[in-house]
Motif scaffolding. Structure first.
Motif, PDB file in Angstrom:
ATOM      1  N   THR A 226      31.962 -18.661  29.263  1.00 47.42           N
ATOM      2  CA  THR A 226      31.389 -18.106  28.038  1.00 47.42           C
ATOM      3  C   THR A 226      31.387 -16.593  28.191  1.00 47.42           C
ATOM      4  N   VAL A 227      31.834 -15.894  27.170  1.00 45.27           N
ATOM      5  CA  VAL A 227      31.784 -14.430  27.167  1.00 45.27           C
ATOM      6  C   VAL A 227      30.859 -13.985  26.046  1.00 45.27           C
ATOM      7  N   PHE A 228      29.896 -13.134  26.387  1.00 44.07           N
ATOM      8  CA  PHE A 228      28.995 -12.530  25.410  1.00 44.07           C
ATOM      9  C   PHE A 228      29.453 -11.104  25.129  1.00 44.07           C
ATOM     10  N   ARG A 229      29.479 -10.754  23.847  1.00 41.85           N
ATOM     11  CA  ARG A 229      29.809  -9.383  23.446  1.00 41.85           C
ATOM     12  C   ARG A 229      28.600  -8.785  22.733  1.00 41.85           C
ATOM     13  N   PRO A 230      27.718  -8.106  23.453  1.00 46.67           N
ATOM     14  CA  PRO A 230      26.558  -7.503  22.800  1.00 46.67           C
ATOM     15  C   PRO A 230      26.905  -6.240  22.028  1.00 46.67           C
ATOM     16  N   THR A 231      26.038  -5.907  21.092  1.00 48.54           N
ATOM     17  CA  THR A 231      26.135  -4.630  20.388  1.00 48.54           C
ATOM     18  C   THR A 231      25.453  -3.574  21.250  1.00 48.54           C
ATOM     19  N   LEU A 232      24.708  -2.665  20.654  1.00 49.31           N
ATOM     20  CA  LEU A 232      24.066  -1.576  21.380  1.00 49.31           C
ATOM     21  C   LEU A 232      22.895  -2.130  22.205  1.00 49.31           C
ATOM     22  N   VAL A 233      23.061  -2.152  23.535  1.00 48.79           N
ATOM     23  CA  VAL A 233      22.063  -2.747  24.432  1.00 48.79           C
ATOM     24  C   VAL A 233      21.008  -1.702  24.801  1.00 48.79           C
TER      25      VAL A 233
ATOM     26  N   ALA B 270      17.862  -5.955  26.064  1.00 51.26           N
ATOM     27  CA  ALA B 270      18.453  -6.549  27.261  1.00 51.26           C
ATOM     28  C   ALA B 270      17.778  -7.858  27.647  1.00 51.26           C
ATOM     29  N   ASP B 271      16.500  -7.988  27.386  1.00 48.17           N
ATOM     30  CA  ASP B 271      15.804  -9.226  27.716  1.00 48.17           C
ATOM     31  C   ASP B 271      16.275 -10.384  26.841  1.00 48.17           C
ATOM     32  N   ASP B 272      16.638 -10.100  25.589  1.00 51.24           N
ATOM     33  CA  ASP B 272      17.184 -11.144  24.728  1.00 51.24           C
ATOM     34  C   ASP B 272      18.540 -11.611  25.250  1.00 51.24           C
ATOM     35  N   LEU B 273      19.307 -10.708  25.833  1.00 48.88           N
ATOM     36  CA  LEU B 273      20.586 -11.081  26.422  1.00 48.88           C
ATOM     37  C   LEU B 273      20.380 -11.911  27.690  1.00 48.88           C
ATOM     38  N   ALA B 274      19.346 -11.572  28.457  1.00 56.06           N
ATOM     39  CA  ALA B 274      19.014 -12.375  29.631  1.00 56.06           C
ATOM     40  C   ALA B 274      18.621 -13.791  29.214  1.00 56.06           C
ATOM     41  N   GLU B 275      17.830 -13.883  28.148  1.00 56.42           N
ATOM     42  CA  GLU B 275      17.443 -15.203  27.652  1.00 56.42           C
ATOM     43  C   GLU B 275      18.665 -15.985  27.173  1.00 56.42           C
ATOM     44  N   ALA B 276      19.624 -15.289  26.560  1.00 59.45           N
ATOM     45  CA  ALA B 276      20.835 -15.953  26.085  1.00 59.45           C
ATOM     46  C   ALA B 276      21.564 -16.650  27.236  1.00 59.45           C
ATOM     47  N   CYS B 277      21.565 -16.024  28.406  1.00 64.19           N
ATOM     48  CA  CYS B 277      22.204 -16.646  29.570  1.00 64.19           C
ATOM     49  C   CYS B 277      21.565 -17.988  29.898  1.00 64.19           C
ATOM     50  N   LEU B 278      20.244 -18.028  29.885  1.00 61.91           N
ATOM     51  CA  LEU B 278      19.537 -19.278  30.192  1.00 61.91           C
ATOM     52  C   LEU B 278      19.785 -20.329  29.122  1.00 61.91           C
ATOM     53  N   LEU B 279      19.768 -19.907  27.868  1.00 58.71           N
ATOM     54  CA  LEU B 279      19.949 -20.844  26.768  1.00 58.71           C
ATOM     55  C   LEU B 279      21.349 -21.451  26.767  1.00 58.71           C
ATOM     56  N   ALA B 280      22.346 -20.646  27.125  1.00 61.39           N
ATOM     57  CA  ALA B 280      23.735 -21.103  27.055  1.00 61.39           C
ATOM     58  C   ALA B 280      24.204 -21.802  28.321  1.00 61.39           C
ATOM     59  N   LEU B 281      23.514 -21.582  29.428  1.00 57.30           N
ATOM     60  CA  LEU B 281      24.003 -22.013  30.731  1.00 57.30           C
ATOM     61  C   LEU B 281      24.377 -23.491  30.759  1.00 57.30           C
TER      62      LEU B 281
END
Length: 303
Positions: A142-149, A186-197
């Protein structure tokens, strides 16, 4: 949670990054044994515990990656470093990979700055290589492409604006600065990792991850003024003057990442929908609240 010892282990490269600051504690709280990779031997002061093991390694040299049989690799280092790690992961029988690119893949593709165009090429080639190698190895990626972090402390964007405001009490803008932005914490992106894992719907897909609020560049800076307890004061500059100021600033220490194209982008929309991420793994990012300790008040929002 899987029961075997290896499936409780997660390798994190780029562990001292802004996202790593939030991800490591989340992984440990979820019951994983975290193997954090640090090139210079530095550690993340936000994460401590018996289930956190630090490894000093330079992932530019894939052979330095520790031979840990783990459930997954979460790659927070530059995405173009990931393809060379994939053969090593195969020897460790790692079959799940999450990596971070950027929506710059799209927003800077036609930039007048050759360095920015080269960046988009590196992102594109990295994603292509990940699809190819993981497809052959039957590894779910899975690749995440965030906007302005941002997080207001460790980021290079919001922090830079806030530092300027603190020092000078105003902020320069080009024209109306009406370009739309979606800062993502950045914390929302960290949560995304857990949700998608462990979510099969996310396997072998790339997602744009934007923040929970869309606002103009000017509104974004006004929000930073407000969060600092300061009245918003702006100086409106013509594009040529702003570009000249940025060119001069690049000669100062720590300012090399600034480019004249920043002037143009203040009035360009840099928006990307995250609806696919919400649908597939429940991604619900917070609104833009710099320097505020936000927490989820309900399953549907933040306060």
């Amino acid at each position: 949670m899987p029961e075997s010892a290896s499936s409780l282990k997660i390798i994190v490269t780029g562990a001292t990054s802004i996202i790593g600051h939030y991800l490591l504690p989340r992984l440990m709280n979820a019951g994983y044994e975290v193997h954090a990779i640090s090139r210079g031997g530095e550690k993340n002061p936000a994460a401590t515990g018996n289930t956190l093991i630090w490894h000093q390694a330079d992932i530019i040299h894939p052979e330095q990656l520790p031979g840990v049989k783990a459930r997954a690799l979460i790659h927070l280092a530059p995405l173009w470093l990931l393809p060379k790690l994939l053969p090593v992961l195969n020897t460790c029988r790692i079959k799940r990979v999450i990596g971070f690119g950027s929506t710059s893949l799209f927003s800077k593709a036609n930039s007048p700055d050759p360095c920015e165009r080269e960046l988009t090429v590196r992102f594109s080639k990295a994603e292509e290589a990940i699809r190819h190698h993981c497809g052959i190895a039957q590894t779910n990626w899975t690749v995440f492409r965030p906007t302005l972090v941002y997080d207001g402390v460790r980021d290079k964007n919001i922090k830079r604006i806030a530092s300027f405001i603190r020092r000078y009490g105003f902020f320069p803008l080009v024209g109306e600065a009406a370009g739309l932005r979606q800062p993502v914490h950045a914390d929302d992106l960290a949560e995304a990792c857990l949700l998608a894992l462990e979510q099969p719907a996310t396997f072998n897909r790339a997602y744009n991850l934007s923040g929970g609020e869309t606002l103009t560049y000017r509104q974004m800076v006004e929000r930073i003024f407000s969060s600092l307890g300061k009245p918003a004061r702006f100086i409106i500059l013509p594009p040529w003057m702003f570009r000249g100021a940025i060119r001069a600033m690049t000669f100062l220490p720590g300012k090399r990442g600034m480019t004249p194209e920043m002037a143009t982008r203040m009035n360009a929309d840099l928006c990307f929908k995250h609806a696919d991420a919400t649908r597939d793994f429940g991604f619900l990012p917070r609104p833009f609240l710099p320097y505020a300790k936000t927490c989820r008040s309900s399953p549907d929002g933040w306060k």
